[in-house]
Write a protein that holds these residues in place. Structure first.
Motif, mmCIF file in Angstrom:
data_model
loop_
_atom_site.group_PDB
_atom_site.id
_atom_site.type_symbol
_atom_site.label_atom_id
_atom_site.label_comp_id
_atom_site.label_asym_id
_atom_site.label_seq_id
_atom_site.Cartn_x
_atom_site.Cartn_y
_atom_site.Cartn_z
ATOM 1 N N THR A 141 -25.292 24.805 -28.804
ATOM 2 C CA THR A 141 -24.519 26.372 -29.114
ATOM 3 C C THR A 141 -24.396 26.574 -27.902
ATOM 4 O O THR A 141 -23.830 28.143 -27.774
ATOM 5 C CB THR A 141 -26.323 26.551 -29.202
ATOM 6 N N GLU A 142 -24.039 26.271 -26.876
ATOM 7 C CA GLU A 142 -23.396 26.397 -25.834
ATOM 8 C C GLU A 142 -21.766 26.445 -25.831
ATOM 9 O O GLU A 142 -20.579 26.240 -25.077
ATOM 10 C CB GLU A 142 -24.329 25.749 -24.108
ATOM 11 N N SER A 143 -21.081 25.343 -26.889
ATOM 12 C CA SER A 143 -20.305 24.968 -27.154
ATOM 13 C C SER A 143 -18.966 26.191 -27.144
ATOM 14 O O SER A 143 -19.235 27.435 -27.840
ATOM 15 C CB SER A 143 -19.555 23.924 -28.164
ATOM 16 N N ALA A 144 -18.272 25.596 -26.673
ATOM 17 C CA ALA A 144 -16.819 26.455 -26.791
ATOM 18 C C ALA A 144 -16.223 26.607 -28.715
ATOM 19 O O ALA A 144 -16.584 28.104 -28.999
ATOM 20 C CB ALA A 144 -15.309 26.658 -26.774
ATOM 21 N N PHE A 145 -16.595 26.171 -29.573
ATOM 22 C CA PHE A 145 -16.624 25.949 -31.050
ATOM 23 C C PHE A 145 -18.064 26.965 -30.952
ATOM 24 O O PHE A 145 -16.966 27.262 -32.663
ATOM 25 C CB PHE A 145 -16.863 24.796 -31.287
ATOM 26 N N ASN A 148 -16.950 30.529 -30.725
ATOM 27 C CA ASN A 148 -16.213 30.946 -31.255
ATOM 28 C C ASN A 148 -16.649 31.419 -32.625
ATOM 29 O O ASN A 148 -15.818 32.390 -33.519
ATOM 30 C CB ASN A 148 -14.658 30.938 -31.441
ATOM 31 N N TRP A 149 -17.185 30.719 -33.076
ATOM 32 C CA TRP A 149 -18.049 30.638 -34.040
ATOM 33 C C TRP A 149 -18.770 31.975 -34.719
ATOM 34 O O TRP A 149 -18.625 32.321 -35.750
ATOM 35 C CB TRP A 149 -18.388 29.877 -35.794
ATOM 36 N N MET A 150 -19.552 32.224 -33.848
ATOM 37 C CA MET A 150 -20.545 32.876 -33.763
ATOM 38 C C MET A 150 -19.373 34.916 -33.522
ATOM 39 O O MET A 150 -20.336 36.068 -34.555
ATOM 40 C CB MET A 150 -21.269 33.052 -32.484
ATOM 41 N N GLN A 151 -19.022 34.292 -32.917
ATOM 42 C CA GLN A 151 -18.114 35.498 -32.806
ATOM 43 C C GLN A 151 -17.423 36.117 -33.891
ATOM 44 O O GLN A 151 -17.362 37.531 -34.391
ATOM 45 C CB GLN A 151 -16.591 35.676 -32.217
ATOM 46 N N LYS A 152 -16.758 35.197 -34.968
ATOM 47 C CA LYS A 152 -15.656 35.145 -35.816
ATOM 48 C C LYS A 152 -16.559 35.694 -36.947
ATOM 49 O O LYS A 152 -16.744 36.510 -37.206
ATOM 50 C CB LYS A 152 -15.052 34.231 -36.093
ATOM 51 N N PRO A 186 -20.982 42.900 -40.297
ATOM 52 C CA PRO A 186 -20.745 41.453 -40.216
ATOM 53 C C PRO A 186 -19.542 40.738 -40.873
ATOM 54 O O PRO A 186 -20.553 40.836 -42.263
ATOM 55 C CB PRO A 186 -21.867 40.780 -40.225
ATOM 56 N N PRO A 187 -19.112 39.402 -40.511
ATOM 57 C CA PRO A 187 -17.925 39.003 -41.005
ATOM 58 C C PRO A 187 -18.391 38.463 -42.049
ATOM 59 O O PRO A 187 -18.290 38.073 -43.724
ATOM 60 C CB PRO A 187 -16.858 38.598 -40.153
ATOM 61 N N TRP A 188 -19.272 37.474 -41.932
ATOM 62 C CA TRP A 188 -20.491 36.741 -43.178
ATOM 63 C C TRP A 188 -20.807 37.485 -43.577
ATOM 64 O O TRP A 188 -20.950 36.693 -45.373
ATOM 65 C CB TRP A 188 -21.686 36.118 -42.494
ATOM 66 N N TRP A 189 -21.808 38.537 -43.677
ATOM 67 C CA TRP A 189 -22.114 39.618 -44.724
ATOM 68 C C TRP A 189 -20.829 39.896 -45.945
ATOM 69 O O TRP A 189 -20.869 39.813 -47.326
ATOM 70 C CB TRP A 189 -22.755 40.745 -44.150
#
Length: 317
Positions: A86-90, A93-97, A127-130
């Motif tokens: 949960t602290e990784s850059a990956f 980045n994905w949560m932000q996207k 939200p983009p996911w929606w």
């Protein structure tokens, strides 16, 4: 990503997704598409080969890049690799996207200039996911429309009907070789013309010598009246044919010669002869039988016209 989803996870998942897509878009009937269509198998093998090749190339490239890093860069990379997911850059980045969320400090820029009883509103984007899920639903609806309403593939109702038809055929095939489990407790009276016709054939082959073709009785008793030596009704007649009559002077047991389901048919045919009044019948023997525990009477209930007609037609054939 590769740390959390290694190659032995990524490749099977992608391979399974590819298989599912093939099965969905290719109508292969009751067999998997990659078995029914060899070209699909070839495509799957090529797909798997490309995945493995890409993994090998990427791994080799990473090894080369790691060898070019300085000691400080290598330590920084190792520290980043050891961070929780949960602290990784990956993950970040994905949560932000997926959410395009703003920091709390930036909410002042999003605040709309109207107030509802102290309730204020932020001008956040969807939200983009929606949004992506909404587009995916539209794509699915289009594919569904083409597949079932334009190309005419089987829907659930058609699939169910086909499966039931195939199951019925399988059951009939099973019955041809399955052990016969019909007995006195399970037997029921058959009334279908095909079953009675089959019973008549068995009767004419095995029973006419003692009971005559019209059931009027010869050596054996008359089968057309309402008096029975060992009881009437489908259960008693079935049991008499299967186990035989009285010891030493009754009918022999037929269970070694005729299978139980055929005994059911001949017993039903025998009962269809009730009230047919053959010429010169043998005198009644035994006791008057009343079905379903009703009080026996000296006079048999007259058979309906349709039953008499059907039985007479069969006897005349």
């Amino acid at each position: 990503m590769k740390k959390y989803f290694p190659i032995y996870v990524r490749i099977p998942v992608l391979f399974a997704l590819f298989l599912m897509a093939m099965e969905f878009f290719i109508d292969s009937g009751d067999k998997p598409a990659f078995i029914k269509y060899p070209i699909v198998s070839i495509l799957l093998m090529l797909f798997l080969f490309v995945l493995i090749t890409m993994e090998i190339v990427v791994k080799a490239s990473n090894n080369v890049l790691n060898s070019l890093l300085t000691e400080e860069q290598r330590k920084a990379k190792e520290a980043e690799d050891n961070l929780p997911f949960t602290e990784s850059a990956f993950y970040k980045n994905w949560m932000q996207k997926l959410t395009r969320s703003n920091k709390i400090e930036e909410e002042g820029d999003l605040l709309l200039h109207h107030d509802y009883d102290g309730i204020k509103e932020l001008d956040n984007v969807l939200p983009p996911w929606w949004v992506y899920l909404f587009y995916a639903c539209i794509a699915f609806a289009f594919i569904y429309l083409v597949r079932f309403h334009i190309l005419g593939h089987d829907d659930q109702t058609a699939e169910f009907e086909k499966e039931m038809a195939a199951a019925k055929i399988a059951v009939e095939e099973y019955k041809k070789t399955a052990p016969d489990v019909m007995d006195k407790e399970k037997v029921t009276l058959l009334t279908e013309a095909a079953d009675l016709a089959a019973g008549k054939t068995i009767y004419e082959t095995n029973c006419v010598a003692c009971h005559r073709a019209d059931g009027g009785g010869a050596i054996g008793p008359n089968l057309t009246d309402n008096q029975w030596i060992l009881g009437g009704g489908i259960k008693n007649v079935f049991n008499t044919i299967m186990e035989g009559g009285r010891d030493g002077k009754g009918m022999v047991s037929w269970k070694a010669t005729i299978k139980p389901s055929d005994i059911q048919k001949v017993a039903s045919y025998v009962l269809s002869l009730q009230g047919t009044n053959p010429k010169d019948p043998k005198a009644p023997e035994g006791d008057v039988w009343a079905e379903d525990g009703a009080a026996p009477s000296e006079t048999a209930a007259p058979a309906s016209d349709s039953t008499k007609t059907a039985a007479s037609d069969m006897t005349a054939q």
